[in-house]
Design a protein around this motif. Sequence first.
Motif, short mmCIF file in Angstrom:
data_model
loop_
_atom_site.label_atom_id
_atom_site.label_comp_id
_atom_site.label_asym_id
_atom_site.label_seq_id
_atom_site.Cartn_x
_atom_site.Cartn_y
_atom_site.Cartn_z
N TYR A 1 -9.24 -5.17 -9.63
CA TYR A 1 -8.90 -6.55 -10.02
C TYR A 1 -9.60 -6.93 -11.33
O TYR A 1 -9.01 -7.57 -12.20
N GLY A 2 -10.86 -6.53 -11.42
CA GLY A 2 -11.65 -6.93 -12.58
C GLY A 2 -11.18 -6.31 -13.88
O GLY A 2 -11.54 -6.77 -14.96
N GLN A 3 -10.39 -5.24 -13.78
CA GLN A 3 -9.83 -4.61 -14.97
C GLN A 3 -8.42 -5.12 -15.28
O GLN A 3 -7.73 -4.57 -16.14
N GLY A 4 -8.01 -6.16 -14.56
CA GLY A 4 -6.72 -6.78 -14.85
C GLY A 4 -5.57 -6.33 -13.99
O GLY A 4 -4.41 -6.66 -14.28
N GLU A 5 -5.83 -5.63 -12.88
CA GLU A 5 -4.75 -5.13 -12.04
C GLU A 5 -3.88 -6.27 -11.51
O GLU A 5 -4.39 -7.25 -10.99
N ASP A 6 -2.57 -6.11 -11.65
CA ASP A 6 -1.64 -7.04 -11.01
C ASP A 6 -0.48 -6.30 -10.33
O ASP A 6 0.48 -6.90 -9.88
N LEU A 7 -0.62 -4.98 -10.25
CA LEU A 7 0.30 -4.13 -9.50
C LEU A 7 -0.54 -3.08 -8.79
O LEU A 7 -1.11 -2.17 -9.43
N HIS A 8 -0.67 -3.21 -7.47
CA HIS A 8 -1.56 -2.34 -6.71
C HIS A 8 -0.75 -1.30 -5.94
O HIS A 8 0.19 -1.65 -5.23
N VAL A 9 -1.15 -0.03 -6.10
CA VAL A 9 -0.50 1.07 -5.40
C VAL A 9 -1.47 1.62 -4.35
O VAL A 9 -2.55 2.12 -4.68
N ALA A 10 -1.09 1.49 -3.07
CA ALA A 10 -1.88 2.01 -1.97
C ALA A 10 -1.13 3.20 -1.38
O ALA A 10 0.03 3.06 -0.99
N VAL A 11 -1.78 4.37 -1.32
CA VAL A 11 -1.10 5.57 -0.80
C VAL A 11 -1.69 5.95 0.55
O VAL A 11 -2.89 5.85 0.77
N TRP A 12 -0.81 6.38 1.46
CA TRP A 12 -1.16 6.63 2.86
C TRP A 12 -0.51 7.92 3.33
O TRP A 12 0.56 8.30 2.84
N PRO A 13 -1.10 8.59 4.36
CA PRO A 13 -0.44 9.78 4.90
C PRO A 13 0.82 9.44 5.68
O PRO A 13 1.74 10.25 5.77
N GLY A 14 0.88 8.22 6.27
CA GLY A 14 2.10 7.80 6.95
C GLY A 14 1.85 7.09 8.25
O GLY A 14 1.29 7.67 9.18
N GLY A 15 2.29 5.83 8.32
CA GLY A 15 2.18 5.08 9.56
C GLY A 15 2.17 3.59 9.33
O GLY A 15 1.34 3.09 8.57
N PRO A 16 3.11 2.86 9.96
CA PRO A 16 3.13 1.40 9.79
C PRO A 16 1.87 0.72 10.31
O PRO A 16 1.56 -0.39 9.89
N GLN A 17 1.13 1.39 11.21
CA GLN A 17 -0.12 0.80 11.69
C GLN A 17 -1.12 0.63 10.55
O GLN A 17 -2.03 -0.20 10.64
N ASN A 18 -0.96 1.39 9.48
CA ASN A 18 -1.83 1.26 8.31
C ASN A 18 -1.32 0.24 7.31
O ASN A 18 -2.10 -0.50 6.71
N THR A 19 -0.01 0.21 7.12
CA THR A 19 0.54 -0.56 6.00
C THR A 19 0.96 -1.98 6.36
O THR A 19 0.93 -2.87 5.52
N GLU A 20 1.38 -2.19 7.59
CA GLU A 20 2.00 -3.47 7.94
C GLU A 20 1.04 -4.64 7.84
O GLU A 20 1.42 -5.73 7.38
N SER A 21 -0.21 -4.46 8.26
CA SER A 21 -1.15 -5.58 8.25
C SER A 21 -1.84 -5.75 6.91
O SER A 21 -2.07 -6.88 6.47
N LEU A 22 -2.18 -4.63 6.25
CA LEU A 22 -3.03 -4.73 5.06
C LEU A 22 -2.26 -5.05 3.79
O LEU A 22 -2.77 -5.76 2.91
#
Length: 331
Positions: A199-220
């Motif tokens: 954020y401090g470097q100006g991020e306004d498009l965040h890419v989060a990569v996961w091995p796979g599973g809605p239990q990881n992505t749906e809430s966060l």
Amino acid sequence: MTKLEIIRPETSLSPKAGDGLTVALGQIAPVWLDRKATTAKVAATVEHAADNGTEMVCFGEGLLPGYPFWVERTDGAVFESDDQKAWYAHYLDQGVVIERGDLAEIQKLARDRRIAVYLGMMERAPDRGGHTLYATLAYIDQTGEIRSAHRKLQPTYEERLVWGQGDGNGLRVHRLGPFTAGGLNCWENWLPLARAALYGQGEDLHVAVWPGGPQNTESLTPVIAREGRSFALSVSGFMDPKTIALDLPGADEMKQSDLLFARGGSCIAGPDGKWLIPPINDREALLIATLDHGAVRRERHNFDSVGHYSRPDVLQLHVNRERQSTVRLKD
């Protein structure tokens, strides 16, 4: 490779000139633990994304050549196990060595098709001796140059049996059209300070990569979007154990599982925290959306965590971006 199902938002954004960026999330399965075959599949997906007018395509954690699913399914914590040594030796052999050109095919595609790539991979790092793997998120820009290689700061749980700890060298952001993009691996997306470093470097498009599973992505994913007042892209892998084609201890037993090892869960949330594309589960797919930077600017009106709502005189984050090494050679 069969063309992937394309999923787009039900309601598309209509950015004004100069405010738009079209992105793709490649929710695909690896040819598990086969670097060359998985590279070819990634390359085909990059081509597919470029054919559909995207300017950036992202792939899940450790996709090249695959996530270490065997560890929790074959007694991976047994000490001095010949079986586990066989798995690790194969995994290491299939790791990505950037310096020998293992990403050259994808870099050429990025340059030829003018498309940026965020790629999760298992990096076999010569600067750390060459016999340890790191969960690395590489950013390849639209000229085909590798601009950052972020090694996951802290492997999670059983990952610690086969991955090394990364460092802060890859905590970097990149200009892409009207956006400033940054990315993190899997559970380090839960680390408030790692997010703040971007954020401090100006991020306004965040890419989060996961091995796979809605239990990881749906809430966060909506939390990151709302906290950063940014677009948050979560991209996951997919893995059906029935596709395993390895002659390693326990591989045949793993193949008999009726449960998917990775279910996907890729999704996109807007800077207001609302879904642009909710999690897509249980299949391979290519998610495509056009993002509107104007939406970021509107949401920054009443909250900007490192701008007008911050107090650097009270709270500051210090980040060490030096690449760590056991040996410092001076000739």
